[in-house]
Design a protein around this motif. Structure first.
Motif, short mmCIF file in Angstrom:
data_model
loop_
_atom_site.label_atom_id
_atom_site.label_comp_id
_atom_site.label_asym_id
_atom_site.label_seq_id
_atom_site.Cartn_x
_atom_site.Cartn_y
_atom_site.Cartn_z
N ASN A 616 -12.98 9.30 -16.53
CA ASN A 616 -13.78 10.42 -16.55
C ASN A 616 -12.76 11.70 -17.16
OD1 ASN A 616 -16.65 9.96 -16.18
ND2 ASN A 616 -15.83 9.32 -14.28
N GLU A 673 -12.48 18.03 -11.49
CA GLU A 673 -13.81 18.34 -10.83
C GLU A 673 -14.25 16.85 -10.49
OE1 GLU A 673 -16.60 19.95 -13.48
OE2 GLU A 673 -18.40 19.70 -12.35
N VAL A 675 -15.90 13.66 -9.36
CA VAL A 675 -17.37 12.84 -9.71
C VAL A 675 -18.30 13.01 -8.60
CG1 VAL A 675 -18.20 10.61 -10.32
CG2 VAL A 675 -15.47 11.22 -10.98
N PRO A 676 -19.60 13.29 -8.91
CA PRO A 676 -20.50 13.40 -7.78
C PRO A 676 -20.59 11.76 -7.24
CG PRO A 676 -21.46 13.65 -9.93
CD PRO A 676 -19.95 13.56 -10.03
N GLU A 687 -36.56 2.22 -1.14
CA GLU A 687 -36.67 2.80 -2.65
C GLU A 687 -35.03 2.63 -3.19
OE1 GLU A 687 -37.55 6.74 -2.93
OE2 GLU A 687 -39.24 6.60 -1.49
N ALA A 688 -35.15 2.99 -4.51
CA ALA A 688 -33.81 2.56 -5.20
C ALA A 688 -32.86 3.46 -4.74
CB ALA A 688 -34.15 3.01 -6.73
N PRO A 689 -31.42 3.30 -4.77
CA PRO A 689 -30.47 4.20 -4.54
C PRO A 689 -30.65 5.59 -5.31
CG PRO A 689 -29.52 2.51 -5.90
CD PRO A 689 -30.80 2.01 -5.67
N ALA A 690 -30.24 6.49 -4.59
CA ALA A 690 -30.55 7.80 -5.10
C ALA A 690 -29.15 8.11 -5.63
CB ALA A 690 -30.93 8.77 -4.35
N PHE A 691 -29.22 9.09 -6.88
CA PHE A 691 -27.86 9.61 -7.38
C PHE A 691 -28.12 10.94 -7.32
CE2 PHE A 691 -28.39 5.37 -8.92
CZ PHE A 691 -27.15 4.74 -9.22
N ALA A 692 -26.67 11.59 -7.34
CA ALA A 692 -26.64 12.95 -7.66
C ALA A 692 -27.75 13.43 -8.73
CB ALA A 692 -25.17 13.33 -7.88
N PRO A 693 -28.33 14.64 -8.51
CA PRO A 693 -29.31 15.08 -9.27
C PRO A 693 -28.72 15.47 -10.81
CG PRO A 693 -29.03 16.84 -7.92
CD PRO A 693 -28.33 15.77 -7.38
N LEU A 694 -29.39 15.38 -11.69
CA LEU A 694 -29.09 15.41 -13.01
C LEU A 694 -28.74 16.93 -13.42
CD1 LEU A 694 -28.32 13.90 -15.58
CD2 LEU A 694 -30.83 13.69 -16.41
N TYR A 695 -29.62 17.72 -12.86
CA TYR A 695 -29.71 19.07 -13.05
C TYR A 695 -29.54 19.97 -11.80
CZ TYR A 695 -30.36 17.77 -17.72
OH TYR A 695 -30.55 17.23 -18.57
N ALA A 696 -28.77 20.87 -11.57
CA ALA A 696 -28.78 21.64 -10.36
C ALA A 696 -28.21 23.05 -10.33
CB ALA A 696 -27.77 20.76 -9.14
N ASP A 697 -28.75 23.84 -9.52
CA ASP A 697 -28.36 25.19 -9.71
C ASP A 697 -26.60 25.35 -9.88
OD1 ASP A 697 -30.74 26.34 -9.31
OD2 ASP A 697 -30.53 25.94 -7.06
N ASN B 330 -38.03 2.04 -10.22
CA ASN B 330 -36.50 1.74 -10.94
C ASN B 330 -36.16 2.68 -11.97
OD1 ASN B 330 -35.85 0.61 -8.50
ND2 ASN B 330 -36.17 -1.66 -9.39
N ASP B 337 -32.68 10.41 -13.12
CA ASP B 337 -31.33 10.76 -12.63
C ASP B 337 -30.30 10.58 -13.68
OD1 ASP B 337 -32.45 10.69 -10.10
OD2 ASP B 337 -31.92 8.92 -9.52
N MET B 583 -30.14 29.14 -13.12
CA MET B 583 -29.16 28.88 -13.96
C MET B 583 -28.34 27.48 -13.35
SD MET B 583 -25.55 31.32 -14.68
CE MET B 583 -24.96 31.17 -12.89
N LYS B 585 -26.59 23.63 -14.19
CA LYS B 585 -25.53 22.79 -14.50
C LYS B 585 -25.96 21.43 -14.46
CE LYS B 585 -21.62 21.87 -12.40
NZ LYS B 585 -20.42 22.11 -11.69
N ASN B 587 -25.12 17.46 -14.16
CA ASN B 587 -24.30 16.51 -13.64
C ASN B 587 -23.22 16.45 -14.35
OD1 ASN B 587 -23.09 14.08 -12.85
ND2 ASN B 587 -24.77 13.61 -11.74
N ARG B 591 -20.94 14.48 -20.09
CA ARG B 591 -19.96 15.12 -21.06
C ARG B 591 -20.28 16.12 -21.82
NH1 ARG B 591 -15.26 11.19 -21.54
NH2 ARG B 591 -15.53 9.71 -20.00
#
Lengths: 730, 730
Positions: A616, A673, A675-676, A687-697, B330, B337, B583, B585, B587, B591
């Protein structure tokens, strides 16, 4: 040829045999080519490399020679291979049993031989090798036996039928084959004094010069893939035969004029039903969209463009043509101001392996073909020959030390065709848009332009170091290479003994040897990377028998320090160019490099590899504030780079033999930075494993201080497949 | 069908006729479709739009009907068109004189009619229009006349010969045509009560159900382009005929199993010589690489994928299949995600119009097809039907309000197929890698999937607002749309009178109407954009005749507030969801979005256009520090957006009629990096003009404070061609 004012600045390279290169850097590269590439290449063009795409190059020459011996050649009707009129590549149905009388491979496959013999010629000039020379002589015998009585020599048409020779200039590559044959023949003659191949090349050139030209009945076409222009100019310089220069000039003057020859060809083929869908030729692709003197923007296939511009510069110099020189200048400015990678590469898009539009320099999808960087070095040297300006040498040096060398593994056994500035191997495998980008070097290519092109420029790199003014008054040093250079200056033989350790150290010395005192000029380039010319010039000192020499006047002009006066044997010119680490940003109009920096030192551009910095790499940020605040925070380490990697597939792609090369790495203040983290998987069945959200504040990224390790770009991908990036986010 | 625990949460949409939408936003969109799109579309599928690619849709139905009338249909041998066995598109040699008996257009051209009739059906459900209905009836007569006696109805094979029908499932689209025909027929029946087309669709479905299936002698294939699965499930729900659900389940269960049907087809065609180069089918492209229950990653053509997943969710619900529901979960997680644009679009790559790999979400080369966003909304609603969770509704709302609507100009007369998040029109013209990206909407497409898809979802958007629990106990409000909704709850008829002004204002009210007190549950979604569910729930108040009502218990679950108790006529549920500017950002693993932010408010994603912010939008930086420091520094302005633009080419592409729409814009603190100045050109005859250098020593960019104006993404490109970006550099 009249010598006007504008011609006064012209200069030409020293003969290859008059310059040696003995410094650690280039000596290693030349030895690599001599010991690894040339033998490998010979096996490749004899289809003798297991797992590699067959070349069929020598097969085709043997087939044509056999056909000649049977005297059946010229009567045969042309039978276009069924697959496509473009006829780019033909393969035997059973690869194990190619038909001995059939042409296979790409239409330009003959050039595999020509490029190899060119590199062999350069190599033999400095490193006699009887066995290699005997192999070459035997190959030359086969090639010459393939030549028709009229001088024509392109096995594709000799074997497929001559009645359509020179009838598909836009896609077939006969004039490209002619150009490479000339280049190879001259090099072999220079290296060995043997002129059998040179004579064959001249005969093919004679045939071509009678076929093409301005007179009634002569063909008004010109090369689809350029190179004949520069080759013919060189043939003129070697032989003094004006007709070769005239033909080069004809090709250049004719190109892109109306009625457009390529459009004419396409229409003709469409009408007579011999064209496939490619009849509508993309003229900008081959720089044939307008007369060359009107071209302001570098467009189309980058290698073709670079070869054309080189030929234009040659003809501008040899015919003293200011309008052509001006066109070269315009195209140069466009490339250097808007279309040049920081690695010295050109060609932003794989669509046509071409220049993209102004300021479009994508890092991950870059094409930046090895051959295009080489073509840029060709062009740059010819601009220097027209007019010595340090900028030309700066770009030439950038192209040579970075993208050109990146094209070859440190063991000399695998090659890049495409030289991206950012690679994620996972993306290369998953993304068809990156089909052209390989994360590791390949063993060989069916379309094998790059490996032998690298071989021929490395083996002749000393031709890029010096030029001698046409009036014999001035010897220019453009590149600082340890070794010797011999020239006749102001009528007397002079030898320079150069001690240098580029690209790692900026200091060195030049000892002047001559029989007795003589007056002439030695001009030394002040590298752009050394800072202001006055600063760089300030490090150049001349010492004679009696210390600092008032015998020599100093003049700074166009990035060169001219030292003019009476030189004595043993005079020493010493230099100590500053070699600061530079943190570079691209012009803000380069969208792809917004918020990014690249690092360079001397002529070397650096890059970060996953191997040193983790994955990354886009999360690795240069700490630009710290670097600006304290430039010394970037550490420069000289170290032994350990190359070597296992192959990553059954063909051994990516394999590099263990090699140790001394080089410099940079340790740059940086932050990462994180990696989440993936939230832990829930129990099975839930449930399926949860991932860090794709968009966040948005919140400013967490900054984990780290040190980024940067290695020279040319050395990347020598330790297996991994991520790489030249530009770091800030 | 057994009702197990897992099925307890199932719900289904209210009937279209039981919901009206009267709020300003959706009413305007539906009127646009009714008055502009439907008439235009009718002309388009009759090849009556000057300058637009002909559809040949009604031409083909007429030709097939005429052939049927001659009774020659079924005996004809299949003659694959010469161009390609894939047979994607066939055009008349003379466009002015198509042969009346020949099939033209894409293999799936029949669906132009089916999508149109579907939107017409939805429109007529709420807006009776005798003339439109008469036109539709006449079209239906033609279509039904094209149907073979055995029920088969796909004009491509009817006209080209039936002996190869259902023999190229991977590339031809018969089952896709079946699916759209069913959807269109049901909508028209729902809208008008007329069942002629529905009966025709059932007969085609009956024929298909006898052709495909698990029994010996039945074909084991399944759709190349999915949609039949969800359509057959819906046909089961409408007719109660179990065989349609069985066929949908067969298609789903069979998909991707070994031996792989598509590979079998390809091998068969290669052997018998009828295949072109496409015989090696890319199974992941059509989600046929492994059994659907084993699929963990959303891959391949994004529209196909979305349709498949929708059908899977339907079948999972209707057959109460937990393993299929888990597979849907899934795939949902993978999309949301790792593969979802902030505009609600999906499909990162034009290669196969497909999902790219995880976290690869390029902005400029995005595919993000309008149809794919619509397919995502389909999938999301069906996930809600399986299990009410606010996340499904959040994504559904995002897809509907942003990419779906961005697909259509504000005058309803031009459309985007591809919805990039960053556009530079100059790059679109110069860069073949961006061939798929249009900087302005086009009038129509030969492959016209998107315009009618937008029409049908907009005309039926009320079906996405509510679902009723299968046990009749609970009415879910997923989207807040002004209008009425009728349902039978706990056995009594209930009407909700909704006042809302989304997407611009988060407050509104729901008045409950019913004859006498009754006990049931009203569940209200707490939008993700409103912040924590507890905060959003806190704004929901219930008032009855006697003020705050203790009759209703509150429970917060999965992002819904469940209000359960005794409801009286006139009870009011009010809400006032916070609608802060966010606002966002991405994940860090995305990239392409490193160092970037996007802005949203409520369900709306915003973008910057050149028209408001000048060119070189990559030099416009959001002042994130200021926004973080003072969120109030972002101004929210309600204003009248003035659409309207002249066409940019002779076909009128990019033309938008003057339209005024009320909407909200954001004024965001920002700064601009200046565009480097070009050094003035030197006098004529001198050197070429010099430009700012391409690379220079890094220095922090000069920051010129400005205000960035952001408009809703769906409204971009309504004022002519210009740059646009969703993400701003920080």
């Amino acid at each position: 040829m009249t010598m006007t004012d504008s011609a006064m600045g012209h200069s030409t390279p020293l003969k290859l045999g008059d310059v040696t290169v003995t410094d650690a850097f280039w000596h290693a590269e030349q030895e690599l080519v001599r010991t690894a590439v040339l033998p490998y290449q010979w096996r490749a063009l004899n289809d003798d490399v297991p797992g590699a795409a067959p070349s069929y190059c020598m097969h085709n020459f043997r087939a044509a020679a056999a056909q000649n011996a049977r005297k059946g050649a010229e009567g045969k009707r042309f039978v276009p291979p069924a697959y496509s009129y473009r006829g780019f590549e033909s393969k035997p149905e059973d690869p194990a049993h190619p038909d001995p009388d059939t042409f296979y491979g790409f239409v330009f496959q003959d050039t595999d031989f020509s490029k190899w013999i060119e590199a062999v010629g350069y190599s033999l000039a400095h490193h006699p090798d009887a066995e290699l020379e005997a192999t070459a002589d035997r190959a030359i015998d086969v090639v010459c036996a393939a030549q028709l009585d009229n001088g024509y020599l392109d096995t594709y048409y000799i074997l497929n039928g001559m009645d359509r020779a020179f009838h598909n200039l836009r896609w077939h590559h006969e004039l490209y084959c002619l150009g490479h044959l000339i280049e190879g023949a001259i090099a072999y003659w220079e290296g060995t004094g043997k002129d059998k191949l040179l004579k064959a090349a001249e005969r093919f050139a004679d045939y071509t010069a009678s076929y093409f030209g301005p007179n009634p009945g002569q063909c008004k076409g010109y090369p689809g893939h350029e190179i004949a222009e520069m080759a013919l100019a060189r043939l003129f310089e070697v032989t003094g035969e004006r007709k070769y220069l005239d033909l080069a000039k004809f090709f250049i003057d004719q190109r892109g004029t109306e009625p457009n020859y390529f459009r004419y060809e396409g229409e003709r083929d469409r009408k007579d039903g011999t064209a496939d869908t490619a009849w509508q030729f993309d003229c900008p692709y081959a720089q044939a969209h307008e007369p060359v003197r009107e071209q302001q923007e570098a467009v189309g296939h980058a290698v073709r463009a670079g070869y054309l511009y080189s030929g234009m510069a040659d003809v501008a110099r040899l015919t003293d043509d200011p309008t052509l020189a001006e066109a070269c200048g315009n195209l140069w400015r466009n490339i250097v101001d808007k279309k040049l990678y920081v690695t010295g590469g050109i060609g932003g898009t794989r669509e046509g392996e071409a220049f993209s539009y102004d300021y479009d320099l994508p890092n991950d999808t870059a094409y930046s073909e090895s051959c295009a960087a080489i073509a840029l070095a060709f062009f740059a040297r010819r601009m220097l020959e027209l007019e010595p300006k340090a900028e030309y040498a700066d770009v030439m040096e950038l192209a040579l030390y970075n993208t050109t060398l990146a094209g070859m593994a440190l063991d000399g056994k695998s090659f890049f065709y495409v030289n991206p500035l950012e690679v994620d191997p996972y993306a290369c495998r998953r993304d068809k848009r990156l089909d052209h980008v390989k994360p590791v070097r390949q063993k060989w290519f069916g379309c094998a332009c790059c490996p032998p092109n690298i071989a021929r420029i490395v083996e002749s790199v000393q031709e890029y170091a010096y030029t001698l003014a046409d009036d014999g008054s001035t010897l220019y040093t453009h590149l600082y290479m340890g070794g010797e250079a011999k020239a006749t200056l102001a009528g007397v033989p002079v030898r320079l003994d150069v001690d240098a350790d580029l690209p790692w150290h900026g200091d060195g010395s030049v000892v002047v040897h001559l029989d007795g005192p003589a007056t002439f000029t030695l001009a030394f380039r002040l590298p752009g990377w050394a800072g202001a010319p006055t600063v760089a010039a300030g490090t150049i000192a001349t010492t004679g028998e009696s210390g600092a020499s008032p015998r020599v006047a100093r003049e700074l002009r166009d990035g060169y320090l001219y030292l003019t006066g009476e030189w004595h044997d043993g005079d020493v010119v010493s230099f100590d160019f500053p070699m600061p680490v530079r943190m570079l940003k691209a012009n803000p109009l380069v969208r792809e490099d917004a918020n990014k920096v690249a690092f360079s030192r001397g002529p070397i551009t650096f890059c970060a590899e996953e191997r040193d910095n983790g994955s990354n790499l886009h999360l690795l940020h240069a700490d630009v504030a710290k670097v600006l605040d304290d430039p010394e925070s970037v550490r420069v380490d000289e170290f032994d780079f350990q190359a070597g990697a296992k192959g990553i597939d059954e063909r051994g792609q990516g394999e590099v033999e263990p090699v140790v090369r001394r080089m410099v790495k940079l340790e740059v203040p940086a932050w990462r930075e994180p990696v989440p983290e993936t939230v832990a998987a829930a129990p099975a069945g839930a449930e399926a494993p949860a991932f860090a959200p794709l968009y966040a504040d948005y919140a400013p990224a967490e900054r984990k201080p780290v040190t980024a390790t940067l290695i020279p770009y040319f050395a990347w991908a020598n330790r297996g497949e991994n991520e790489m990036t030249v530009f770091l986010n800030v």
